[in-house]
Design a protein around this motif. Structure first.
Motif, PDB file in Angstrom:
ATOM      1  N   ALA A   1       0.197  11.322   2.766  1.00 48.29           N
ATOM      2  CA  ALA A   1      -1.017  10.532   2.372  1.00 48.29           C
ATOM      3  C   ALA A   1      -1.812  10.412   3.732  1.00 48.29           C
ATOM      4  O   ALA A   1      -2.898  10.106   3.765  1.00 48.29           O
TER       5      ALA A   1
ATOM      6  N   SER B   1       1.607   7.026  -6.738  1.00 50.10           N
ATOM      7  CA  SER B   1       0.410   7.899  -7.149  1.00 50.10           C
ATOM      8  C   SER B   1       0.901   9.180  -6.976  1.00 50.10           C
ATOM      9  O   SER B   1       0.426  10.255  -7.585  1.00 50.10           O
ATOM     10  N   ILE B   2       1.459   9.670  -5.574  1.00 51.01           N
ATOM     11  CA  ILE B   2       1.736  11.025  -5.234  1.00 51.01           C
ATOM     12  C   ILE B   2       2.741  11.695  -6.226  1.00 51.01           C
ATOM     13  O   ILE B   2       2.624  12.638  -6.453  1.00 51.01           O
TER      14      ILE B   2
ATOM     15  N   ALA C   1       0.782   4.221  -2.677  1.00 55.17           N
ATOM     16  CA  ALA C   1       0.381   5.596  -2.409  1.00 55.17           C
ATOM     17  C   ALA C   1       1.753   6.500  -2.952  1.00 55.17           C
ATOM     18  O   ALA C   1       1.509   7.689  -3.416  1.00 55.17           O
TER      19      ALA C   1
ATOM     20  N   LYS D   1      -5.461  11.414   4.376  1.00 56.61           N
ATOM     21  CA  LYS D   1      -6.383  10.356   4.951  1.00 56.61           C
ATOM     22  C   LYS D   1      -7.066  10.658   6.298  1.00 56.61           C
ATOM     23  O   LYS D   1      -8.217  10.418   6.411  1.00 56.61           O
TER      24      LYS D   1
ATOM     25  N   TYR E   1     -11.132  10.176  -1.899  1.00 51.84           N
ATOM     26  CA  TYR E   1      -9.952   9.823  -1.167  1.00 51.84           C
ATOM     27  C   TYR E   1      -8.904   8.992  -1.991  1.00 51.84           C
ATOM     28  O   TYR E   1      -7.816   8.972  -2.577  1.00 51.84           O
ATOM     29  N   SER E   2      -9.615   7.832  -2.425  1.00 44.76           N
ATOM     30  CA  SER E   2      -9.102   6.636  -2.861  1.00 44.76           C
ATOM     31  C   SER E   2      -8.514   7.079  -4.370  1.00 44.76           C
ATOM     32  O   SER E   2      -7.376   6.668  -4.702  1.00 44.76           O
TER      33      SER E   2
ATOM     34  N   THR F   1      -6.559   1.561   1.520  1.00 44.35           N
ATOM     35  CA  THR F   1      -6.748   2.627   0.991  1.00 44.35           C
ATOM     36  C   THR F   1      -7.600   3.646   1.484  1.00 44.35           C
ATOM     37  O   THR F   1      -7.933   4.990   1.930  1.00 44.35           O
TER      38      THR F   1
ATOM     39  N   GLN G   1      -7.131   9.416  -5.106  1.00 42.09           N
ATOM     40  CA  GLN G   1      -5.545  10.204  -4.632  1.00 42.09           C
ATOM     41  C   GLN G   1      -4.605   9.056  -4.751  1.00 42.09           C
ATOM     42  O   GLN G   1      -3.341   9.362  -4.982  1.00 42.09           O
ATOM     43  N   ILE G   2      -5.066   7.873  -4.188  1.00 37.56           N
ATOM     44  CA  ILE G   2      -3.888   6.902  -4.100  1.00 37.56           C
ATOM     45  C   ILE G   2      -3.989   5.902  -5.085  1.00 37.56           C
ATOM     46  O   ILE G   2      -2.871   5.303  -5.256  1.00 37.56           O
TER      47      ILE G   2
ATOM     48  N   TYR H   1       0.823  -1.153  -0.128  1.00 38.59           N
ATOM     49  CA  TYR H   1      -0.005   0.166  -0.125  1.00 38.59           C
ATOM     50  C   TYR H   1       0.826   1.169   0.032  1.00 38.59           C
ATOM     51  O   TYR H   1       0.701   2.169  -0.752  1.00 38.59           O
ATOM     52  N   ARG H   2       1.853   1.430   0.837  1.00 43.34           N
ATOM     53  CA  ARG H   2       2.725   2.554   0.839  1.00 43.34           C
ATOM     54  C   ARG H   2       3.375   2.633  -0.561  1.00 43.34           C
ATOM     55  O   ARG H   2       3.670   3.822  -1.029  1.00 43.34           O
TER      56      ARG H   2
END
Length: 566
Positions: free
Chosen positions: A51, A21-22, A18, A55, A100-101, A138, A103-104, A14-15
């Motif tokens: 993130a 994506s950022i 994230a 969140k 929010y999702s 997420t 964004q990730i 997940y990290r």
């Protein structure tokens, strides 16, 4: 591998999702090979910290937003208030999870972050579960918080276990739909940000998509204001169901269908006790509305089950390397256009915005400003000076935020820009010009609104146009505070801006204070002069003189040579 180990491993993936994506949303790559391990770790931690903060903010706002629609029912418990509260609460929680999702998840669509799992001794079944758990991370506590507040609100207000179970069912349906929508649009985001190209068709598609998403995302931040305007119309529509056959359509739309079912549980005689005209009773038997809402809700339960299964299969397929594929045509003919530095920098920022989902606000802000002003000015039958000033300052607020977005999104690219033989005033003017241009629709919209209503003086219509001069001064001052070096030939040079850095947050607050001060001074001058002379004309002249003076002073400061270090 037990479930706890799978959940822990999903956190690593997940990290990575994230972070990618950022970085993609900022128009940056994954990093340069020349960077040290410490620099890479710092950038990674900064992105993940961003993130986490985002969140947490969405979780807080989503929880408040999910509880807010129940306020009307708590004050005046009526069936239509309960239906409105349940329906709006579910709609708001769905929107927060989706936005929010988005964004990730853009990098999730490529499947690249999951390449590391391929190298581990993970079984096929465990691989799918880890991928699904990383997707759940997420939105995990955003969904948990909004669902908990919805169930508690229904239980506290109705004391019905069945109604609480039904709102829980509706919340689960919401989550499934939100994940499916987020995955769909994240794939579009990934293609939009990665494909590039300058064809007319691609440009139009990107612009429409970014404007639509930007307006929707901006509206989430002002949902509490919109609810107060929306509830009366929603109540009228709900009551219209019992009088018009066309109103039955509302019974089959999610989340209104579950709202009607819950209201029918709390008020068993809801549909049978409403007096209807005789003709309407013949057209719509009284057992139809509750039956239709129950069937529709059951249909959404089955649809959510099907969507959940397809989403899991889609996640498994994407994470195994079958995600979105980007086809880029090979460039063969090149056309080199030489432009002035100011024009070139403006075009560069606009093109970056058209490829960057995080800059969707830049294109969406003018449209959203006009929509917001239309909603705000409805309550003013007469456009006096005070409503005109308030409406103008709403547009000013959005413009000052655009300045920060332009700086934050460019990130480290700003450092590279300032290493070029490019004057800092050119960068300042370019970004200030883009930000100020987003304010232009405000005076035009207020002029149209003012002409359609009574105004005490035609001079009042000039207030937003004069404030446009102050906006230019505020944008130059806010951006110049970041970009212009205080000392020449020193280490105190312009650098990128990140909302996660403590020093940058301080810089942001100071720059916003400068911008707000430059915006408020002309308005204060207008008010002070009017209280003394009661003349709109004289007040407008004083306001214009103040705004022009501000702009000249700010331009003079930003063009003054930096102080040399001995």
């Amino acid at each position: 591998m037990n479930l706890r180990d799978k959940w822990k491993l999903s956190g690593t993936v997940y990290r990575e999702v994230a972070y990618r994506s950022i970085q993609m949303s900022r128009g940056q790559g994954q990093g340069s090979s020349s960077w040290s391990e410490q620099d890479l770790r710092k950038r990674f931690n900064s992105a993940i910290g961003s993130a986490k903060v985002s969140k947490l903010a969405f979780a807080i706002l989503g929880t408040i937003g999910a509880a807010f629609p129940f306020a009307e029912y708590a004050v005046a418990p009526t069936p239509e208030a309960l239906i409105s509260g349940v329906s709006l609460s579910l709609a708001i929680s769905l929107a927060y999870i989706v936005f929010y999702s988005l964004q990730i998840l853009p990098s999730f669509s490529s499947g690249e972050p999951y390449a590391i799992l391929m190298t581990l001794p993970v079984e096929e079944r465990d691989f799918s579960l880890v991928a699904t758990l990383s997707l759940i991370r997420t939105f995990d506590y955003i969904a948990v918080c909004t669902t908990a507040v919805q169930v508690l609100a229904v239980w506290i207000l109705t004391h019905s276990l069945l109604a609480s179970a039904l709102i829980l069912t509706g919340a689960i349906i919401n989550i499934v739909f939100a994940v499916a929508i987020a995955l769909l649009f994240s794939g579009i985001f990934y293609k939009t940000a990665s494909r590039g190209g300058r064809s007319t068709r691609a440009t139009i598609v990107r612009a429409v998509f970014l404007i639509t998403w930007g307006v929707a995302a901006l509206s989430i931040g002002f949902i509490f204001n919109f609810i107060s305007y929306l509830l009366p119309y929603l109540t009228t529509a709900i009551l219209g169901i019992f009088a018009r056959p066309a109103g039955l359509l509302l019974l089959v739309i999610h989340p209104f269908s579950i709202g009607f079912v819950i209201a029918n549980v709390v008020y068993p005689s809801l549909f049978s006790s409403i007096p209807l005209p005789s003709r309407t009773v013949l057209l719509i038997p009284r057992f139809v509305p509750p039956l239709l809402s129950a069937v529709a809700s059951l249909g959404y339960v089955l649809l959510a089950f099907i969507v959940a299964r397809k989403t899991v299969k889609s996640v498994s397929r994407i994470t195994r390397g079958f995600g979105a594929k980007i086809s880029r045509p090979i460039a063969q003919n090149f056309l080199l256009n030489v432009r002035s530095p100011l024009r070139a920098y403006v075009i560069k920022d606009l093109r970056l915005a058209s490829l960057n989902p995080s800059l969707a606000f830049l294109y969406a802000t003018p449209i959203f400003e006009v929509l917001t002003l239309a909603v705000i000015t409805v309550q003013f039958p007469e456009m006096k000076a005070t409503p005109m000033i308030v409406s103008t300052m709403v547009g000013c607020f959005f413009t000052t935020m655009i300045c920060s977005i332009l700086l934050n999104t460019e990130g480290a690219g700003l450092e590279y820009t300032m290493s070029l033989p490019l004057a800092s005033k050119t960068v300042i003017d370019a970004k200030a010009l883009i930000a100020a241009s987003t304010f232009v629709p405000v005076p035009l919209a207020l002029l149209a609104i003012g002409l359609s209503r009574h105004v005490p003086s035609d001079y009042v219509l000039l207030i937003p146009f004069i404030e446009l001069i102050a906006i230019c001064a505020a944008c130059v001052g806010e951006i110049g505070f970041f970009i212009r070096p205080r000392r020449a030939n020193s280490l105190d040079q312009s650098r990128g801006f990140s909302l996660m850095a403590g020093s940058d947050i301080k810089r942001l607050l100071v720059s916003l204070m400068i911008a707000f001060m430059l915006l408020l001074i002309p308005v204060g001058v207008y008010s002070a002069v009017f209280l003394q002379s009661f003349s709109h004309a004289f007040s407008i002249y004083a306001m214009a003189l103040c705004a022009c003076s501000e702009l000249l002073i700010v331009l003079g400061i930003t063009r003054r040579p930096a102080r040399k270090v001995e």
